[in-house]
Design an enzyme around this catalytic site. Structure first.
Site, PDB file in Angstrom:
ATOM      1  N   CYS A  85       0.865  -1.149   0.113  1.00 59.15           N
ATOM      2  CA  CYS A  85       0.019  -0.074  -0.064  1.00 59.15           C
ATOM      3  C   CYS A  85       0.739   1.397  -0.145  1.00 59.15           C
ATOM      4  CB  CYS A  85      -0.852   0.032   1.208  1.00 59.15           C
ATOM      5  SG  CYS A  85      -2.140   1.439   1.363  1.00 59.15           S
ATOM      6  N   CYS A 228      -5.046   6.594  -3.449  1.00 60.11           N
ATOM      7  CA  CYS A 228      -4.489   5.289  -3.625  1.00 60.11           C
ATOM      8  C   CYS A 228      -3.002   5.538  -4.147  1.00 60.11           C
ATOM      9  CB  CYS A 228      -5.171   4.153  -4.698  1.00 60.11           C
ATOM     10  SG  CYS A 228      -4.343   2.648  -4.917  1.00 60.11           S
ATOM     11  N   GLY A 229      -1.998   5.141  -3.450  1.00 59.13           N
ATOM     12  CA  GLY A 229      -0.598   5.433  -3.525  1.00 59.13           C
ATOM     13  C   GLY A 229      -0.016   4.789  -4.580  1.00 59.13           C
TER      14      GLY A 229
END
Length: 233
Positions: A85, A228-229
């Site tokens: 993530c 969202c990285g």
């Protein structure tokens, strides 16, 4: 009783639980309850802070980088296990530094173990940056159907340590018309599922060496987070 901290990276929010010696055994059901926004604490996922030596998945991290003392045990909001993530690891690094568990000296990096391999984090006046490594094509390019899209669209499968499918749209109006309360349907479905990014390229796409896109995401096991990285990468 389990102590926790709440953190977020650009609106992508997490419950952080310190478990240095790997004493906790959180079930998927417990994770889902904790992340429930109505009956629990509420989050896009849980970051368990555990030493690499104290978790089976951490052994590969230590073999790759012996200095990767800490392992990010990341769970999606539905309790499923995730490989990586991008926003989460920046929040994870900030927690380590603020808690005195690790330091990031100027010009140095902090290696953190993940199920996608070791990722190096640096810090600066603007925050934390993570080297996500090289992306690669997954070889699975599903057709994507989503509420609000008039027709099924082709997707491009990309691996950034975790699986993604990218769908290019024609305009920001089309992007805004998407209803992501339900997960998009993929055909075929990738073996491990995938995050789905719907993107509209900027005009121009690259300005001053930086790419610009407008993006909305449906994240596997989470739903529609604010960012969202790994998807942004």
């Amino acid at each position: 009783m389990v102590a926790f901290t709440k953190g977020h990276g650009t609106g992508n929010d997490f419950i952080i639980i310190a478990d240095p010696d790997g004493a906790l055994d959180l079930t998927s059901e417990q994770v889902a309850v904790l992340c429930d926004r109505h009956f629990g604490i509420g989050a896009d996922g849980i970051l368990r802070v555990v030493r690499s030596a104290a978790i089976d998945d951490g052994q590969a991290s230590l073999a790759e980088e012996p200095d990767a003392e800490w392992f990010m045990d990341y769970r999606n909001a539905d309790g499923s296990i995730a490989e990586m993530c991008g926003n989460g690891i920046r929040v994870f690094a900030h927690y380590l530094v603020r808690s005195g568990l690790a330091t990031i000296d100027p010009g140095s990096t902090l290696p953190i173990g993940t199920r996608a391999g070791v990722r190096d984090v640096t810090s600066s006046d603007t925050g934390y940056q993570v080297d996500l490594g090289l992306w690669k094509l997954s070889g699975i390019d599903p057709l994507v159907t989503a509420d609000g899209l008039s027709v099924t669209r082709p997707g491009l499968g990309i691996d950034v340590g975790n699986p993604h499918v990218v769908v290019a749209l024609a305009s920001e109006a089309e992007l805004a018309s998407l209803e992501l309360y339900r997960s998009p349907q993929l055909d075929p479905i990738p073996p491990a599922g995938a995050n789905v990014e719907f993107v509209v390229p900027g005009e121009p796409l690259v300005r001053d060496g930086i790419g610009h896109v407008t993006l909305r995401v449906s994240e596997r096991g989470v739903g529609g987070p604010l960012s969202c990285g790994t998807g942004g990468a």
